[in-house]
Structures are given as C-alpha cells and as structure tokens.
Design a protein around this motif. Structure first.
Motif, PDB file in Angstrom:
ATOM      1  N   PHE A  11     -59.011  64.118 -44.796  1.00  0.00           N
ATOM      2  CA  PHE A  11     -60.202  63.762 -45.537  1.00  0.00           C
ATOM      3  C   PHE A  11     -61.087  62.604 -45.525  1.00  0.00           C
ATOM      4  O   PHE A  11     -60.226  61.551 -46.055  1.00  0.00           O
ATOM      5  N   TYR A  12     -62.173  62.336 -45.078  1.00  0.00           N
ATOM      6  CA  TYR A  12     -62.763  61.063 -44.933  1.00  0.00           C
ATOM      7  C   TYR A  12     -63.892  61.136 -45.825  1.00  0.00           C
ATOM      8  O   TYR A  12     -64.845  62.043 -45.706  1.00  0.00           O
ATOM      9  N   THR A  13     -63.681  60.226 -46.961  1.00  0.00           N
ATOM     10  CA  THR A  13     -64.672  60.223 -47.972  1.00  0.00           C
ATOM     11  C   THR A  13     -65.767  59.353 -47.883  1.00  0.00           C
ATOM     12  O   THR A  13     -65.723  58.481 -46.777  1.00  0.00           O
ATOM     13  N   ARG A  18     -62.849  57.967 -52.650  1.00  0.00           N
ATOM     14  CA  ARG A  18     -61.540  58.419 -52.412  1.00  0.00           C
ATOM     15  C   ARG A  18     -60.869  58.868 -53.464  1.00  0.00           C
ATOM     16  O   ARG A  18     -59.894  59.849 -53.707  1.00  0.00           O
ATOM     17  N   LEU A  21     -61.769  62.073 -54.907  1.00  0.00           N
ATOM     18  CA  LEU A  21     -61.432  63.167 -54.173  1.00  0.00           C
ATOM     19  C   LEU A  21     -59.886  63.570 -54.285  1.00  0.00           C
ATOM     20  O   LEU A  21     -59.336  64.490 -54.307  1.00  0.00           O
ATOM     21  N   LYS A  82     -66.839  68.825 -52.284  1.00  0.00           N
ATOM     22  CA  LYS A  82     -67.608  68.756 -50.924  1.00  0.00           C
ATOM     23  C   LYS A  82     -68.575  67.561 -51.030  1.00  0.00           C
ATOM     24  O   LYS A  82     -68.595  67.166 -49.788  1.00  0.00           O
ATOM     25  N   ILE A  85     -66.982  64.179 -49.788  1.00  0.00           N
ATOM     26  CA  ILE A  85     -66.511  64.408 -48.420  1.00  0.00           C
ATOM     27  C   ILE A  85     -67.427  64.114 -47.402  1.00  0.00           C
ATOM     28  O   ILE A  85     -68.381  64.727 -47.151  1.00  0.00           O
ATOM     29  N   VAL A  88     -64.073  66.266 -42.493  1.00  0.00           N
ATOM     30  CA  VAL A  88     -62.920  66.965 -42.635  1.00  0.00           C
ATOM     31  C   VAL A  88     -62.270  67.013 -41.324  1.00  0.00           C
ATOM     32  O   VAL A  88     -62.875  67.780 -40.218  1.00  0.00           O
TER      33      VAL A  88
END
Length: 102
Positions: A11-13, A18, A21, A82, A85, A88
C-alpha cells in the motif's frame, strides 16, 4: 502439500498518511480474529520507503480470503482507508506449504 493461500500486498499512501493507514490495517487485523480461516495477517512498514506499508496474509484458501471482503466490517475499513491510499499493488499470491508459525 499446500496448506494455505498467501497474499503479499503493498500500500502506497499519500504523504504523511502512512501511520494512519497502518492503524486502520491493524484494526482490520483485529477484526479478523473471528475468522478462523485467516491464519495470519501481518502489517509492516518499510524502513526505506516512508509512504509504504506491506500486508502479508495467509488464509486456508483463496475463497475464504475473497469471502472476507464481503463482510460489512471489512467493507467499512476499506472505505475508511481508501482516501489515504495513493496506490495498491498485489505483489504476489502464494501457495503456502508450511514453516515456522504454521
């Protein structure tokens, strides 16, 4: 020989999201306590990528993983996560054969 289904996801925020999440994903892990078909759900952060979280999951099979996504609590967590993010990536699906902790 196969004893489970594994999934590794990154998962790249968005910048600065970060930790929030990661907290949501840890809540998701707690909500999976009632699922005896979820063997393992591990949330990790990257030491070198400030906006990256990895989730490693082991389920008894792929069908049980997919069915968990229909749970109202899981859907709620996804909706909450969501906006944080950026992207993904499903890194790998795995056939689990065993090992320590299995």
């Amino acid at each position: 020989m196969k004893v489970g289904y594994g999934l590794l996801t990154a998962f790249y925020t968005h910048p600065g999201e970060r930790d929030q999440l990661a907290s949501i994903l840890l809540e998701a892990a707690e909500s999976l306590e009632e699922y005896n078909t979820c063997i393992q759900y591990i949330v990790s952060v990257s030491e070198t990528e400030a906006e990256t979280i990895f989730v490693s999951e082991i389920w008894v099979d792929k069908g049980h993983h997919e069915a968990s996504l229909d749970n109202i609590a899981v859907k709620s967590m996804i909706a909450k996560a969501k906006p944080l993010i950026k992207e993904v990536k499903r890194i790998q699906e795995l056939d689990i054969f065993g090992g320590k902790g299995m």
